[in-house]
Each structure stands twice: as C-alpha cells, then as structure tokens.
Design a protein around this motif. Structure first.
Motif, PDB file in Angstrom:
ATOM      1  N   PHE A 106       0.957  -1.336  -0.303  1.00 37.06           N
ATOM      2  CA  PHE A 106      -0.157  -0.173   0.138  1.00 37.06           C
ATOM      3  C   PHE A 106       1.172   1.256   0.038  1.00 37.06           C
ATOM      4  N   ASP A 107       1.719   1.332   1.074  1.00 38.14           N
ATOM      5  CA  ASP A 107       2.380   1.929   1.413  1.00 38.14           C
ATOM      6  C   ASP A 107       3.607   2.240  -0.164  1.00 38.14           C
ATOM      7  N   LEU A 108       3.824   1.692  -1.226  1.00 38.60           N
ATOM      8  CA  LEU A 108       4.279   1.598  -2.620  1.00 38.60           C
ATOM      9  C   LEU A 108       4.042   2.169  -3.043  1.00 38.60           C
ATOM     10  N   PHE A 109       2.240   1.792  -2.962  1.00 34.80           N
ATOM     11  CA  PHE A 109       0.828   2.418  -4.288  1.00 34.80           C
ATOM     12  C   PHE A 109       1.076   3.954  -3.875  1.00 34.80           C
ATOM     13  N   VAL A 110       1.088   4.364  -2.975  1.00 37.51           N
ATOM     14  CA  VAL A 110       0.531   5.744  -2.746  1.00 37.51           C
ATOM     15  C   VAL A 110       2.191   6.534  -3.045  1.00 37.51           C
ATOM     16  N   GLU A 111       3.166   6.164  -2.581  1.00 38.76           N
ATOM     17  CA  GLU A 111       4.499   6.729  -3.578  1.00 38.76           C
ATOM     18  C   GLU A 111       4.247   6.465  -4.669  1.00 38.76           C
ATOM     19  N   GLY A 112       4.084   6.025  -5.506  1.00 33.92           N
ATOM     20  CA  GLY A 112       3.699   5.922  -6.957  1.00 33.92           C
ATOM     21  C   GLY A 112       3.370   6.940  -7.251  1.00 33.92           C
ATOM     22  N   LEU A 113       1.512   6.944  -6.296  1.00 31.57           N
ATOM     23  CA  LEU A 113       0.607   8.453  -7.517  1.00 31.57           C
ATOM     24  C   LEU A 113       1.641   9.072  -6.253  1.00 31.57           C
ATOM     25  N   LYS A 114       2.508   9.392  -5.719  1.00 32.30           N
ATOM     26  CA  LYS A 114       3.113  11.113  -4.633  1.00 32.30           C
ATOM     27  C   LYS A 114       3.948  11.306  -6.461  1.00 32.30           C
ATOM     28  N   ASN A 115       4.715  10.081  -6.452  1.00 27.83           N
ATOM     29  CA  ASN A 115       6.185  10.588  -7.235  1.00 27.83           C
ATOM     30  C   ASN A 115       5.765   9.897  -8.936  1.00 27.83           C
ATOM     31  N   SER A 116       4.879   9.795  -9.283  1.00 34.02           N
ATOM     32  CA  SER A 116       4.830   9.668 -10.894  1.00 34.02           C
ATOM     33  C   SER A 116       4.972   7.418 -10.885  1.00 34.02           C
ATOM     34  N   LEU A 117       6.097   6.743 -10.496  1.00 36.31           N
ATOM     35  CA  LEU A 117       6.724   5.795 -10.208  1.00 36.31           C
ATOM     36  C   LEU A 117       5.706   5.089 -11.207  1.00 36.31           C
ATOM     37  N   ARG A 118       6.588   3.908 -11.736  1.00 33.72           N
ATOM     38  CA  ARG A 118       6.060   3.355 -12.888  1.00 33.72           C
ATOM     39  C   ARG A 118       5.853   1.986 -12.174  1.00 33.72           C
ATOM     40  N   LEU A 119       4.449   1.012 -11.475  1.00 36.53           N
ATOM     41  CA  LEU A 119       5.107   0.273 -10.999  1.00 36.53           C
ATOM     42  C   LEU A 119       4.731  -1.192 -11.827  1.00 36.53           C
ATOM     43  N   ARG A 120       4.517  -2.479 -11.125  1.00 37.14           N
ATOM     44  CA  ARG A 120       4.311  -3.516 -11.425  1.00 37.14           C
ATOM     45  C   ARG A 120       3.166  -4.734 -10.610  1.00 37.14           C
ATOM     46  N   VAL A 121       2.584  -4.876 -10.932  1.00 39.39           N
ATOM     47  CA  VAL A 121       1.985  -6.459 -10.009  1.00 39.39           C
ATOM     48  C   VAL A 121       2.156  -7.630 -10.242  1.00 39.39           C
ATOM     49  N   TYR A 122       2.245  -8.504  -8.962  1.00 41.03           N
ATOM     50  CA  TYR A 122       1.789 -10.284  -9.768  1.00 41.03           C
ATOM     51  C   TYR A 122       0.470 -10.453  -9.077  1.00 41.03           C
ATOM     52  N   VAL A 123       0.270 -10.591 -10.309  1.00 40.54           N
ATOM     53  CA  VAL A 123      -1.209 -11.700 -10.686  1.00 40.54           C
ATOM     54  C   VAL A 123      -1.704 -12.527  -9.809  1.00 40.54           C
ATOM     55  N   THR A 124      -2.679 -13.316  -8.787  1.00 42.08           N
ATOM     56  CA  THR A 124      -2.494 -14.203  -8.746  1.00 42.08           C
ATOM     57  C   THR A 124      -2.978 -15.746  -9.990  1.00 42.08           C
ATOM     58  N   GLY A 125      -3.587 -14.681 -10.117  1.00 41.63           N
ATOM     59  CA  GLY A 125      -4.810 -15.863 -11.116  1.00 41.63           C
ATOM     60  C   GLY A 125      -6.287 -15.807 -10.493  1.00 41.63           C
ATOM     61  N   VAL A 126      -6.409 -14.892  -9.070  1.00 47.06           N
ATOM     62  CA  VAL A 126      -7.821 -15.310  -8.671  1.00 47.06           C
ATOM     63  C   VAL A 126      -8.402 -14.177  -9.028  1.00 47.06           C
ATOM     64  N   CYS A 127     -10.049 -14.513  -8.957  1.00 44.97           N
ATOM     65  CA  CYS A 127     -10.538 -12.614 -10.109  1.00 44.97           C
ATOM     66  C   CYS A 127     -11.153 -12.639  -8.161  1.00 44.97           C
ATOM     67  N   ASN A 128     -11.944 -11.526  -8.209  1.00 43.67           N
ATOM     68  CA  ASN A 128     -12.869 -11.404  -6.828  1.00 43.67           C
ATOM     69  C   ASN A 128     -14.220 -11.207  -8.319  1.00 43.67           C
ATOM     70  N   LEU A 129     -15.416 -11.106  -7.618  1.00 42.98           N
ATOM     71  CA  LEU A 129     -16.865 -10.556  -8.091  1.00 42.98           C
ATOM     72  C   LEU A 129     -16.900  -9.421  -8.938  1.00 42.98           C
ATOM     73  N   ARG A 130     -16.262  -8.517  -8.489  1.00 40.66           N
ATOM     74  CA  ARG A 130     -15.791  -7.328  -9.710  1.00 40.66           C
ATOM     75  C   ARG A 130     -15.151  -7.425 -10.941  1.00 40.66           C
ATOM     76  N   GLY A 131     -14.430  -8.661 -10.708  1.00 39.14           N
ATOM     77  CA  GLY A 131     -13.532  -9.301 -11.741  1.00 39.14           C
ATOM     78  C   GLY A 131     -12.178  -8.591 -12.012  1.00 39.14           C
ATOM     79  N   TYR A 132     -11.890  -7.637 -10.429  1.00 35.30           N
ATOM     80  CA  TYR A 132     -10.710  -7.776  -9.843  1.00 35.30           C
ATOM     81  C   TYR A 132      -9.469  -8.762 -10.136  1.00 35.30           C
ATOM     82  N   SER A 133      -8.431  -8.690 -10.293  1.00 36.45           N
ATOM     83  CA  SER A 133      -7.107  -9.233 -10.040  1.00 36.45           C
ATOM     84  C   SER A 133      -6.881  -9.343  -8.635  1.00 36.45           C
ATOM     85  N   GLU A 134      -6.406 -10.025  -7.983  1.00 27.66           N
ATOM     86  CA  GLU A 134      -6.003 -10.548  -6.777  1.00 27.66           C
ATOM     87  C   GLU A 134      -4.379 -10.179  -7.128  1.00 27.66           C
TER      88      GLU A 134
END
Length: 109
Positions: A72-100
C-alpha cells in the motif's frame, strides 16, 4: 449419459475460466482506493494483464495479507512520485472482476 455430457462440457470449459498468474507490465497508478471491506483496490494504466479477469486494470489485495501495508505504501509513493509499478497477479478474480495481487515492483520514471 447426461452426467458424462456435463462432465465433458465442464472439462472443455475449464481453460476458458481459469486465470493465469504472473507479472504485469510497468504502469502508472491511476487510483488507489482504501475500502471498509477486507481489501484495498488499485487501478493501473494497463491495457491488459494475463490474469484473465474481467477488468484488465483494476487489482485488489486483502489487508490481512503479509506485506499488504508495505505494498500500500508503495502504491502511495507511486501516486505521489509518478513511479511506474508492476504487480504480480495470482490468477484469482473477485466478483467485481478485479485481479488479486501478491507483490508489487517499482521502476524509476
């Protein structure tokens, strides 16, 4: 006979509903949404990701996962400093269709 047909259909359909795990491309954070539910949500500027979930650029992580506060802190830093981030998706989807997700990586501008 009907049970056999149902089994064959389910076996054939299984690959279509299965999601894949892996790293996304690097992208900027568009929105970070802390919720009162058991997870937070984050939107990245991605065209697609390999998870196969319905929504290609929304992700979530449960608050009780180890390291979720650091991510979460890294996402906040990404917003504040325009960092480029990548995430590791687990292959699990929630009911809204978002990736875990289970990890976050950062790259300089």
């Amino acid at each position: 006979m009907l049970a056999l047909l149902v089994w064959v259909y389910l076996l054939a359909a299984a690959p279509a509903v299965r999601a894949d795990a892996g790293w996304t491309e690097y992208a900027r954070v568009i929105e970070l949404v802390p919720t009162t539910r058991h997870y937070y949500e984050v939107q990245l500027a991605l065209e697609s990701n390999q998870s196969g979930c319905r929504d290609d650029n929304w992700f979530y992580l449960n608050y009780d996962q180890p390291g979720s506060d650091k991510m979460f802190d890294l996402f906040v830093e990404g917003l504040k400093n325009s960092l480029r981030l990548r995430v590791y998706v687990t292959g699990v989807c929630n009911l809204r269709g978002y990736s875990e997700i289970s990890a976050v990586g950062a790259s300089p501008k």
